[in-house]
Design a protein around this motif. Structure first.
Motif, PDB file in Angstrom:
ATOM      1  N   ASP A 115     -35.943   9.680  -2.891  1.00  0.00           N
ATOM      2  CA  ASP A 115     -35.830   9.349  -1.412  1.00  0.00           C
ATOM      3  C   ASP A 115     -36.936   8.921  -0.550  1.00  0.00           C
ATOM      4  OD1 ASP A 115     -37.233  11.608  -2.119  1.00  0.00           O
ATOM      5  OD2 ASP A 115     -36.402  13.105  -0.912  1.00  0.00           O
ATOM      6  N   MET A 116     -38.053   8.348  -1.409  1.00  0.00           N
ATOM      7  CA  MET A 116     -39.154   8.108  -0.603  1.00  0.00           C
ATOM      8  C   MET A 116     -39.040   6.765   0.351  1.00  0.00           C
ATOM      9  SD  MET A 116     -42.552   8.582  -0.366  1.00  0.00           S
ATOM     10  CE  MET A 116     -43.194   9.156  -1.869  1.00  0.00           C
ATOM     11  N   PRO A 117     -39.536   6.919   1.470  1.00  0.00           N
ATOM     12  CA  PRO A 117     -39.070   5.730   2.603  1.00  0.00           C
ATOM     13  C   PRO A 117     -39.723   4.451   2.075  1.00  0.00           C
ATOM     14  CG  PRO A 117     -39.743   7.658   3.760  1.00  0.00           C
ATOM     15  CD  PRO A 117     -40.182   8.048   2.212  1.00  0.00           C
ATOM     16  N   ILE A 118     -39.188   3.372   2.303  1.00  0.00           N
ATOM     17  CA  ILE A 118     -39.594   2.082   1.834  1.00  0.00           C
ATOM     18  C   ILE A 118     -39.272   1.065   2.943  1.00  0.00           C
ATOM     19  CG2 ILE A 118     -39.034   2.375  -0.593  1.00  0.00           C
ATOM     20  CD1 ILE A 118     -36.829   0.591  -0.388  1.00  0.00           C
ATOM     21  N   ALA A 119     -40.098   0.058   3.022  1.00  0.00           N
ATOM     22  CA  ALA A 119     -39.995  -1.012   4.057  1.00  0.00           C
ATOM     23  C   ALA A 119     -40.059  -2.193   3.351  1.00  0.00           C
ATOM     24  CB  ALA A 119     -41.076  -0.717   5.196  1.00  0.00           C
ATOM     25  N   LEU A 120     -39.047  -3.208   3.742  1.00  0.00           N
ATOM     26  CA  LEU A 120     -39.103  -4.613   3.332  1.00  0.00           C
ATOM     27  C   LEU A 120     -39.443  -5.311   4.421  1.00  0.00           C
ATOM     28  CD1 LEU A 120     -36.115  -4.235   0.741  1.00  0.00           C
ATOM     29  CD2 LEU A 120     -38.513  -4.776   0.213  1.00  0.00           C
ATOM     30  N   ILE A 121     -40.287  -6.385   4.657  1.00  0.00           N
ATOM     31  CA  ILE A 121     -40.712  -7.088   5.736  1.00  0.00           C
ATOM     32  C   ILE A 121     -40.759  -8.474   5.136  1.00  0.00           C
ATOM     33  CG2 ILE A 121     -42.303  -7.339   7.436  1.00  0.00           C
ATOM     34  CD1 ILE A 121     -43.417  -4.369   6.565  1.00  0.00           C
ATOM     35  N   GLU A 122     -40.039  -9.480   5.993  1.00  0.00           N
ATOM     36  CA  GLU A 122     -39.694 -10.863   5.533  1.00  0.00           C
ATOM     37  C   GLU A 122     -40.498 -11.603   6.571  1.00  0.00           C
ATOM     38  OE1 GLU A 122     -36.025 -13.481   6.328  1.00  0.00           O
ATOM     39  OE2 GLU A 122     -35.573 -12.044   4.755  1.00  0.00           O
ATOM     40  N   GLN A 123     -41.222 -12.678   6.141  1.00  0.00           N
ATOM     41  CA  GLN A 123     -42.012 -13.456   7.097  1.00  0.00           C
ATOM     42  C   GLN A 123     -42.780 -12.667   8.394  1.00  0.00           C
ATOM     43  OE1 GLN A 123     -39.994 -17.349   8.544  1.00  0.00           O
ATOM     44  NE2 GLN A 123     -38.273 -16.458   7.244  1.00  0.00           N
ATOM     45  N   GLY A 124     -43.163 -11.779   7.667  1.00  0.00           N
ATOM     46  CA  GLY A 124     -44.200 -10.742   8.727  1.00  0.00           C
ATOM     47  C   GLY A 124     -45.114 -11.400   9.565  1.00  0.00           C
ATOM     48  N   THR A 125     -45.527 -10.953  10.731  1.00  0.00           N
ATOM     49  CA  THR A 125     -46.294 -11.285  12.021  1.00  0.00           C
ATOM     50  C   THR A 125     -45.831 -12.614  12.558  1.00  0.00           C
ATOM     51  OG1 THR A 125     -47.897 -12.648  10.773  1.00  0.00           O
ATOM     52  CG2 THR A 125     -48.286 -10.370  10.613  1.00  0.00           C
ATOM     53  N   THR A 126     -44.585 -13.258  11.950  1.00  0.00           N
ATOM     54  CA  THR A 126     -44.109 -14.160  12.921  1.00  0.00           C
ATOM     55  C   THR A 126     -43.108 -14.069  13.617  1.00  0.00           C
ATOM     56  OG1 THR A 126     -42.457 -14.956  11.126  1.00  0.00           O
ATOM     57  CG2 THR A 126     -44.615 -15.830  10.718  1.00  0.00           C
ATOM     58  N   LEU A 127     -42.391 -14.887  14.573  1.00  0.00           N
ATOM     59  CA  LEU A 127     -41.398 -14.626  15.256  1.00  0.00           C
ATOM     60  C   LEU A 127     -40.039 -14.525  14.540  1.00  0.00           C
ATOM     61  CD1 LEU A 127     -42.004 -17.232  18.242  1.00  0.00           C
ATOM     62  CD2 LEU A 127     -42.524 -14.867  18.061  1.00  0.00           C
ATOM     63  N   ASN A 128     -40.027 -14.728  13.375  1.00  0.00           N
ATOM     64  CA  ASN A 128     -38.912 -14.661  12.338  1.00  0.00           C
ATOM     65  C   ASN A 128     -39.157 -13.242  11.652  1.00  0.00           C
ATOM     66  OD1 ASN A 128     -37.641 -17.071  13.329  1.00  0.00           O
ATOM     67  ND2 ASN A 128     -39.102 -18.185  11.913  1.00  0.00           N
ATOM     68  N   GLN A 129     -40.040 -12.517  11.837  1.00  0.00           N
ATOM     69  CA  GLN A 129     -40.146 -11.092  11.088  1.00  0.00           C
ATOM     70  C   GLN A 129     -38.825 -10.500  11.124  1.00  0.00           C
ATOM     71  OE1 GLN A 129     -43.701  -8.925  11.738  1.00  0.00           O
ATOM     72  NE2 GLN A 129     -42.350  -7.051  11.950  1.00  0.00           N
ATOM     73  N   LYS A 130     -38.522 -10.105   9.797  1.00  0.00           N
ATOM     74  CA  LYS A 130     -37.351  -9.171   9.659  1.00  0.00           C
ATOM     75  C   LYS A 130     -37.689  -7.915   8.958  1.00  0.00           C
ATOM     76  CE  LYS A 130     -32.901  -9.178   7.233  1.00  0.00           C
ATOM     77  NZ  LYS A 130     -32.002  -9.976   6.430  1.00  0.00           N
ATOM     78  N   THR A 131     -37.505  -6.753   9.470  1.00  0.00           N
ATOM     79  CA  THR A 131     -37.881  -5.458   8.827  1.00  0.00           C
ATOM     80  C   THR A 131     -36.550  -4.750   8.489  1.00  0.00           C
ATOM     81  OG1 THR A 131     -40.060  -5.455  10.221  1.00  0.00           O
ATOM     82  CG2 THR A 131     -39.415  -3.311   9.126  1.00  0.00           C
ATOM     83  N   ILE A 163     -35.795  -0.975   6.659  1.00  0.00           N
ATOM     84  CA  ILE A 163     -36.198   0.324   6.404  1.00  0.00           C
ATOM     85  C   ILE A 163     -35.220   0.993   5.430  1.00  0.00           C
ATOM     86  CG2 ILE A 163     -37.170   2.633   7.142  1.00  0.00           C
ATOM     87  CD1 ILE A 163     -38.983   0.191   8.083  1.00  0.00           C
ATOM     88  N   GLY A 164     -35.620   1.735   4.381  1.00  0.00           N
ATOM     89  CA  GLY A 164     -34.687   2.288   3.667  1.00  0.00           C
ATOM     90  C   GLY A 164     -35.278   3.541   2.668  1.00  0.00           C
ATOM     91  N   ILE A 165     -34.722   3.704   1.377  1.00  0.00           N
ATOM     92  CA  ILE A 165     -35.336   4.707   0.762  1.00  0.00           C
ATOM     93  C   ILE A 165     -35.574   4.013  -0.698  1.00  0.00           C
ATOM     94  CG2 ILE A 165     -34.521   6.762   1.953  1.00  0.00           C
ATOM     95  CD1 ILE A 165     -32.313   6.793  -0.424  1.00  0.00           C
ATOM     96  N   PHE A 166     -36.381   4.462  -1.545  1.00  0.00           N
ATOM     97  CA  PHE A 166     -36.709   3.778  -2.888  1.00  0.00           C
ATOM     98  C   PHE A 166     -35.179   3.675  -3.878  1.00  0.00           C
ATOM     99  CE2 PHE A 166     -37.783   4.667  -7.391  1.00  0.00           C
ATOM    100  CZ  PHE A 166     -38.383   3.455  -7.586  1.00  0.00           C
ATOM    101  N   LYS A 167     -34.368   4.578  -3.592  1.00  0.00           N
ATOM    102  CA  LYS A 167     -32.997   4.578  -4.485  1.00  0.00           C
ATOM    103  C   LYS A 167     -32.349   3.231  -4.378  1.00  0.00           C
ATOM    104  CE  LYS A 167     -28.849   7.221  -4.771  1.00  0.00           C
ATOM    105  NZ  LYS A 167     -27.909   8.192  -4.116  1.00  0.00           N
TER     106      LYS A 167
END
Length: 466
Positions: A404-420, A422-426
């Motif tokens: 149940d540890m929180p995780i974040a997946l961030i795609e093309q970070g810091t750009t205008l196409n950034q996609k985030t 948020i979920g859990i490790f499971k």
């Protein structure tokens, strides 16, 4: 770009002004400095213009506008409040292929006047193409504040020595390196202080110096994507480079900052795609530096964080090539910040672990997952986790990492196409299938802060599966 920026020599060119209001007067005074032949068509002119006419600096035609006045005219500036007349002149100049500017009417301009910063003979022109004159004015003011008033004297003095320098340095690359050294050193300071004898002495000494042009290699971190995160020193170095070897992760925004005449060599590395080997990159770096060139190895993020910068410098050291490193903002720091995730927080995380997720066999890919899994109060940041997602998940799970540890997946970070996301490790493996490369994975309690601290509003919304 609607208007091509270019400087035109107006020496002895005929310039026709139709109308003689305040705006026209300002432009007339400026164009007189350019040695243009000014002709003013207007029933009335101001006392300033009458004085110029008496001094034979301008010609004045005391009449209305007629088409035959366009004969042998190079430029036309229309400054009247008569819209029908303005349109008529615009159409006639178009027919005759004469450049025209109708003041405050961009639709009737085949050329426009930029905002100008003048340090004769240095001229800096700024334009928004007529879309935002106030912004242009603000930019001009910033440039004005950074350029000393008598900076142009350095250019005038250097001009007198260009032939001497050309005789000494036959190759253009050597001449450019010479002048860069001159303008970055005491020469300019002496000129600005009025010490022309000392400035000339500096020139003399540098010309007489034994010609030894040494190449150099600079490792420059380009940051995680946003061009604004490139460091000032990084910008200065890439703008002096003769050759730039750049990676796949360097943004087009940063590539556009490279000098136009510099040679750009793409040596990008993409997973599962044919790419140039590290050995080949090393050979290119050494070959170019041995030719006396300033070589920049431009990398996404930071050169020393999974960037093989150390390997490249070991080769440079072996061949006795001068080198330097300009750090960049690594993705772990830049991307997490843009996602509103503080990597450390005294209530959530006491440290950071950074892992290369696309390696499994090399030293940097051999992780002690058992020890890592025990550090539940640490933030784990994994670069490029997609290819080894099953392996990463299985290793952490096998060592009792909290499902149940929180995780974040961030795609093309810091750009205008950034996609985030948020979920859990499971749900790690299923969530990774939603992402494209480049992706950063963050695991840890600090991820839960993203909901409140996320500040970077890109077009791609944040998705939360918590």
């Amino acid at each position: 770009m609607n208007y091509f920026p270019c400087f035109i020599n107006l020496d002895n060119k005929k310039v026709l002004f139709v109308g003689a209001g305040k705006i026209a007067v300002r432009k007339i005074f400026f164009l007189i400095k350019m040695n243009a032949q000014i002709i003013v068509v207007s029933r009335k002119i101001s006392n300033n213009l009458i004085k110029l006419h008496r001094e034979k600096k301008i010609d004045w035609i005391d009449t209305n506008f007629f088409e035959n006045q366009l004969k042998k005219i190079f430029l036309v500036i229309v400054a009247t409040d008569n819209n029908s007349l303005n349109k008529y002149i615009y159409e006639k100049t178009k027919q005759k292929k004469i450049l025209v500017n109708v003041v405050d009417d961009r639709s009737k301009c085949t050329f426009i006047f930029p905002s100008i910063v003048e340090r004769f003979p240095i001229i800096v022109a700024v334009s928004s193409g007529g879309t935002a004159p106030v912004l242009t004015k603000m930019i001009k003011e910033k440039i004005e504040s950074t350029l000393p008033m008598n900076l142009g004297k350095s250019a005038l003095l250097a001009q007198k020595w260009r032939s001497h320098v050309k005789l000494k340095f036959k190759k253009s690359i050597y001449r450019r390196h010479f002048w860069e050294k001159i303008f970055e050193g005491m020469f300019v300071n002496h000129v600005l202080n009025g010490n022309f004898k000392k400035a000339i002495k500096v020139l003399n000494n540098e010309i007489k110096r034994k010609k030894v042009i040494k190449g150099e290699i600079s490792l420059v971190g380009a940051g995680p994507g946003d061009g604004g995160l490139l460091t000032l020193k990084g910008l200065q170095v890439i703008q002096k480079a003769d050759v730039v070897l750049y990676d796949n992760l360097v943004s087009s925004e940063i590539l556009s900052l490279i000098r136009k005449d510099a040679k750009k060599i793409y040596v990008g590395k993409e997973a599962k795609k044919l790419c140039i080997s590290q050995e080949e990159i090393n050979l290119i770096l050494i070959k170019m530096a041995k030719k006396g060139k300033k070589v920049v190895r431009l990398k996404g993020g930071d050169p020393f964080i999974f960037g093989r910068g150390g390997e490249e410098l070991e080769v440079a050291k072996k061949f006795k090539i001068n080198f330097q490193v300009i750090p960049g903002i690594t993705s772990a720091i830049g991307v997490s910040s843009y996602a509103g995730i503080p990597l450390t927080h005294r209530n959530y995380s006491s440290g950071i672990i950074i892992i290369n997720g696309c390696k499994k066999n090399e030293i940097e890919g051999k992780q002690n997952w058992k020890s890592i899994s025990r550090l539940k109060n640490y933030t784990i940041v994994i670069y490029m986790p997609r290819l080894q997602s099953t392996y990463i998940f299985d290793e952490l799970k096998a060592n009792d990492y909290p499902l149940d540890m929180p995780i974040a997946l961030i795609e093309q970070g810091t750009t205008l196409n950034q996609k985030t996301v948020i979920g859990i490790f499971k749900n790690l493996k299923s969530l990774l299938f939603l992402m494209k490369s480049p992706t950063l994975l963050i695991l840890g309690k600090v991820v839960s802060l993203s909901k409140n601290l996320s500040w970077f509003k890109s077009d791609t919304n944040q998705n939360s599966l918590l």
